[in-house]
Design a protein around this motif. Structure first.
Motif, PDB file in Angstrom:
ATOM      1  N   SER A 385     -10.799 -16.202  26.022  1.00  0.00           N
ATOM      2  CA  SER A 385     -10.080 -15.005  26.468  1.00  0.00           C
ATOM      3  C   SER A 385      -8.723 -15.331  27.090  1.00  0.00           C
ATOM      4  O   SER A 385      -7.853 -14.463  27.189  1.00  0.00           O
ATOM      5  CB  SER A 385     -10.929 -14.226  27.482  1.00  0.00           C
ATOM      6  OG  SER A 385     -11.160 -15.008  28.643  1.00  0.00           O
ATOM      7  N   PRO A 388      -3.536 -16.986  23.987  1.00  0.00           N
ATOM      8  CA  PRO A 388      -2.644 -15.899  23.572  1.00  0.00           C
ATOM      9  C   PRO A 388      -3.299 -15.057  22.475  1.00  0.00           C
ATOM     10  O   PRO A 388      -4.041 -15.567  21.629  1.00  0.00           O
ATOM     11  CB  PRO A 388      -1.409 -16.640  23.041  1.00  0.00           C
ATOM     12  CG  PRO A 388      -1.451 -17.970  23.724  1.00  0.00           C
ATOM     13  CD  PRO A 388      -2.885 -18.306  23.890  1.00  0.00           C
ATOM     14  N   ARG A 389      -2.986 -13.766  22.483  1.00  0.00           N
ATOM     15  CA  ARG A 389      -3.614 -12.848  21.544  1.00  0.00           C
ATOM     16  C   ARG A 389      -3.405 -13.284  20.095  1.00  0.00           C
ATOM     17  O   ARG A 389      -4.331 -13.202  19.278  1.00  0.00           O
ATOM     18  CB  ARG A 389      -3.058 -11.447  21.755  1.00  0.00           C
ATOM     19  CG  ARG A 389      -3.690 -10.405  20.842  1.00  0.00           C
ATOM     20  CD  ARG A 389      -3.127  -9.025  21.102  1.00  0.00           C
ATOM     21  NE  ARG A 389      -3.387  -8.615  22.482  1.00  0.00           N
ATOM     22  CZ  ARG A 389      -2.984  -7.446  22.990  1.00  0.00           C
ATOM     23  NH1 ARG A 389      -2.278  -6.608  22.237  1.00  0.00           N
ATOM     24  NH2 ARG A 389      -3.269  -7.135  24.242  1.00  0.00           N
ATOM     25  N   ARG A 392      -5.736 -16.087  19.218  1.00  0.00           N
ATOM     26  CA  ARG A 392      -7.115 -15.613  19.049  1.00  0.00           C
ATOM     27  C   ARG A 392      -7.282 -14.921  17.705  1.00  0.00           C
ATOM     28  O   ARG A 392      -8.285 -15.115  17.006  1.00  0.00           O
ATOM     29  CB  ARG A 392      -7.488 -14.664  20.184  1.00  0.00           C
ATOM     30  CG  ARG A 392      -7.890 -15.367  21.479  1.00  0.00           C
ATOM     31  CD  ARG A 392      -8.262 -14.374  22.535  1.00  0.00           C
ATOM     32  NE  ARG A 392      -7.087 -13.760  23.149  1.00  0.00           N
ATOM     33  CZ  ARG A 392      -7.044 -12.554  23.696  1.00  0.00           C
ATOM     34  NH1 ARG A 392      -8.098 -11.775  23.664  1.00  0.00           N
ATOM     35  NH2 ARG A 392      -5.945 -12.109  24.255  1.00  0.00           N
ATOM     36  N   ALA A 393      -6.298 -14.098  17.342  1.00  0.00           N
ATOM     37  CA  ALA A 393      -6.369 -13.379  16.071  1.00  0.00           C
ATOM     38  C   ALA A 393      -6.360 -14.353  14.892  1.00  0.00           C
ATOM     39  O   ALA A 393      -7.088 -14.179  13.906  1.00  0.00           O
ATOM     40  CB  ALA A 393      -5.201 -12.403  15.958  1.00  0.00           C
TER      41      ALA A 393
END
Length: 618
Positions: A385, A388-389, A392-393
Motif C-alpha cells: 500500500s 506509488p499508485r 501498484r497498477a
C-alpha cells in the motif's frame, strides 16, 4: 461422543406419534453413537440419545435423571476435568456412576448455568427441568460440538445435526436468503445461523434457556477476550509448553485406545511428539495422501511416524467421490458446505475408526498462532500500500496478464502472486476483517446481483483486537472460520464414522494464553507461529519447521477440468436460484482454459446447486 435431541410437542395435529418421531430422529443420529440408544418419552417433552461409549463403558446411560426425578440430561462431549469436579460436588451429591455425564448433571442441578464456567472440554447438552418446564442448552467455548434448535409456537426442538432436527420440525425447512448470501460469500454460514429460516445453532461459549411462556434467552458464560500478557516472551514460552503438555495429557482420558491424525504439518506432528515425550504414548497414527504430489504430505507424516515409533496407517484419495460428498452433505452436514477437505477428512476418519474410537488432531493451531497465509498477505499489504499508485497498477497488470498456475500455492511463486492480488481486490471488503471471502464486492454483485446487499451481521470482535491487525484476524477466525468451517468439517466427517476427535490446541488454557500475547510474538517478518516454533523447536525435525505452509488442500482444480466440470455445467442449465448462470459459466470457462484457478469458487457453487437439487432447497 454422541448424538442428542429433544423436543416439546407443539399444539398441532400430527399423523405421527411422538414415539415414532423420536425413533426416526434417533435413527438419523445412529452414526454419532452406535453403541447404545436411550429414549425418554414423557409428554410434553421427549429426549433421545445415541451413545459412543468412551468413558465408563458399562454405565452412564442417557437420558440421565436426577435422583429426585426433576431433571433429565442428554449430553454429547467429553469433560476432561470431571474427576476434579466430582470431588468438589461429592459432599452434596451421591454419585452412582464413574463417568463424566453424572458430573455434568450434578453440577448443573446444584450450581445452575454458573457450573458451565468450571467445565473443561467439549460438549453440547440439553437439560430438561420437569417441574419448571424449562430447558437449558449449552455448547463448549470454541464450538467443537454442534447443537441446533428451532422454536415453533409453543413447541421447541433441538438436535446435534440438522437432518435430525428436520425430522422433528413441524414444517419443511425453508431457505434463508440472508444465509444463502453468507454461504456464497464465505462458503459457510455465520455463527448462530443456518441455511434455513427460523433454524439456529447455540453459539459457542453460550447457554440458552427456553420456557414455553417466556421464549428464548441466550447468555454468554465465556468470551474470547484478548488480554495483555504481563510477562516476558521467555515466560510465555514456559507457560505455553506447560499448557500444551497438559492439554495433550487431558485428552488421553478414555477407557478406549486413543490415536492421532498425522498430516505431516507442524500442528499434527507436534501433537504426536507431545504424546510420545510427555504422555509416553506412541499412538496409532493416520494419514491421507493424494496422487497429485503438490497436495501429498505423506512423506512428512512418515518421517514423524518413524521418529516417534507410531503404528502408522495411510490411504490415498485418488479422485472426487460424488456419492460420498452427497451422503456427507445430506445425511450429516444438512446444509451447503464448501470446504472440499470434508472428503479427505471423512476418509482419514474412516481409516482411523477401523482401529480406534478416539483420535487427537492439530485443529486450531493456525487460528491460535497465526499460521494462515492470509495473515502473511496482510503484512505484505502494508508494504504494498506504500508503493506509488502507478507501480501498484503495473504490478497488478503484470500478474493478471500471466495465466494463474493450476498448482498448489506452496509450489509456485506466481500462484502466490495471484492469490495476493485476490487479497488486494478484497481488502476493502474484508476491512474490518471478519472472515475470509471468496469474491470481491464487484465479483459478488455479478454472481448474485439480488443478494449483494444481503447477509447476517458477523460476530463483534473484542476492542483490543482493533489495536493489532494480526490479533484481529486471529480473533475473527477463532470466532467465525474455526467453528463454522474447520470444526463443522471435522465433527461431521469424523462422527459419520463414529470417531471422536479431540483438539489439544483448543484447550481453554492454550486459547486464552495465545490470545493474551502481542501480535509480533506470533509472527516474525512473514513467518507465523513464531512462539510455537521457539517453544517446541527441539521437539520436531528441522525439515518439518522449514517446510512451506501447505494446509489440508484438495486438488479440485483438476476435478473441474474433467467430470466435475461437466456436472457443474449441466447444473447451470437448470434452476440456479439467485446465482447468475452466465457469470458462473464464465468462471468455469476461464478455469478450463487455465486463465484463472477458480476451483474453490466453482466448488462453492457446485455444492450449493447440488444441495438445492438433492434437498429440494428452496
Amino acid at each position: 461422543m454422541c448424538g442428542i435431541a429433544g423436543f416439546r410437542l407443539a399444539d398441532r395435529d400430527d399423523l405421527m406419534s411422538p414415539e415414532q418421531r423420536l425413533t426416526i430422529m434417533a435413527d438419523s443420529l445412529q452414526h454419532r453413537g452406535p453403541d447404545e440408544r436411550g429414549l425418554l418419552v414423557e409428554a410434553p417433552w421427549l429426549m433421545g440419545h445415541q451413545r459412543l461409549s468412551i468413558v465408563d463403558l458399562g454405565s452412564s446411560h442417557q437420558p440421565m435423571n436426577s435422583d429426585d426425578g426433576r431433571h433429565a440430561l442428554v449430553y454429547n462431549g467429553e469433560l476432561y476435568n470431571y474427576r476434579e469436579l466430582r470431588l468438589q460436588l461429592s459432599p452434596e451429591w451421591e454419585f452412582r456412576t464413574e463417568g463424566d455425564t453424572e458430573v455434568v448433571l450434578a453440577g448443573l442441578v446444584l450450581k445452575g448455568p454458573a457450573f458451565l464456567s468450571s467445565m473443561e472440554g467439549m460438549w453440547a447438552l440439553a437439560l430438561w427441568d420437569r417441574k419448571e418446564e424449562a430447558l437449558l442448552l449449552s455448547r463448549d467455548r470454541m464450538g467443537k460440538k454442534p447443537l441446533y434448535y428451532q422454536q415453533s409456537g409453543n413447541g421447541f426442538a433441538c438436535a446435534s445435526e440438522l437432518p435430525a432436527l428436520d425430522t422433528l420440525s413441524p414444517q419443511p425447512f425453508r431457505e434463508d436468503m440472508n444465509s444463502t448470501a453468507d454461504y456464497l460469500r464465505h462458503g459457510y454460514f455465520l455463527p448462530g445461523t443456518t441455511a434455513f429460516e427460523g433454524v439456529h445453532e447455540v453459539l459457542p461459549g453460550h447457554y440458552l434457556e427456553w420456557r414455553p411462556q417466556d421464549g428464548i434467552r441466550q447468555t454468554a458464560y465465556w468470551r474470547l477476550v484478548p488480554a495483555g500478557f504481563s510477562g516476558s516472551i521467555a515466560s510465555a514460552r514456559e507457560q505455553l509448553h506447560a499448557a500444551m503438555i497438559s492439554a495433550v495429557r487431558k485428552r488421553m482420558v478414555a477407557d478406549v485406545e486413543v490415536g492421532a491424525f498425522l498430516s505431516g504439518g507442524v500442528d499434527s506432528s507436534l501433537v504426536v511428539s507431545l504424546l510420545d515425550r510427555s504422555a509416553g504414548v506412541s499412538p496409532k497414527t493416520f494419514s491421507i495422501g493424494f496422487t497429485e504430489a503438490a497436495f501429498d504430505e505423506r512423506e512428512y507424516a512418515r518421517l514423524i511416524a518413524r521418529q516417534f515409533g507410531t503404528d502408522h496407517y495411510e490411504e490415498c484419495l485418488e479422485e472426487w467421490d460424488p456419492q460420498g460428498l452427497t451422503r456427507l452433505l445430506i445425511e450429516h452436514v444438512g446444509q451447503p458446505f464448501y470446504d472440499a477437505s470434508l472428503l479427505p477428512t471423512a476418509l482419514v476418519s474412516e481409516l482411523a475408526s477401523r482401529h480406534v474410537k478416539v483420535a487427537l488432531s492439530g485443529d486450531g493451531g493456525d487460528e491460535m498462532f497465526s499460521g494462515y497465509q492470509r495473515y502473511q498477505a496482510r503484512v505484505l499489504m502494508r508494504w504494498y500500500s506504500r508503493l506509488p499508485r502507478m507501480l501498484r497498477a503495473a504490478a497488478r497488470k503484470l500478474v493478471r496478464t500471466l495465466p494463474e498456475p493450476m498448482a498448489h500455492h506452496s509450489r509456485s511463486v506466481l500462484k502466490k502472486a495471484h492469490l495476493f492480488m485476490d487479497a488486494v481486490d478484497r481488502y476493502a471488503d474484508e476491512t474490518p476483517y471478519t472472515a475470509p471471502m471468496l469474491y470481491s464486492a464487484v465479483e459478488f454483485s455479478r454472481l448474485v446481483p439480488d443478494l449483494c446487499r444481503r447477509g447476517h451481521k458477523p460476530p463483534c470482535l473484542p476492542e483490543r483486537c482493533e489495536q493489532d491487525s494480526i490479533v484481529q484476524m486471529m480473533c475473527a477466525d477463532a470466532l467465525t472460520y474455526l467453528p463454522q468451517d474447520i470444526l463443522v468439517k471435522v465433527d461431521r466427517a469424523s462422527m459419520a464414522h463414529s470417531l471422536e476427535v479431540r483438539a489439544p490446541f483448543l484447550d481453554r488454557a492454550v486459547v486464552e494464553l495465545a490470545f493474551s500475547l502481542p501480535g509480533h510474538w506470533h509472527r516474525r517478518r512473514f513467518a507465523g507461529k513464531r512462539i510455537l516454533r521457539e517453544t517446541f523447536r527441539d521437539d520436531l525435525p528441522a525439515s518439518i519447521w522449514k517446510r512451506r505452509k501447505q494446509g489440508f488442500g484438495v486438488p479440485i482444480h483438476n476435478w473441474f477440468r474433467g467430470e466435475l466440470g461437466n456436472a457443474l455445467e449441466t447444473m447451470l442449465t437448470g434452476d440456479t436460484g439467485p446465482v447468475d448462470s452466465t457469470y458462473s459459466r464464465a468462471l468455469l470457462e476461464s478455469h478450463r482454459n487455465r486463465q484463472r484457478d477458480n476451483g474453490y469458487r466453482l466448488w462453492n457453487l457446485y455444492v450449493y446447486l447440488l444441495f438445492k437439487k438433492q434437498y429440494a432447497f428452496a
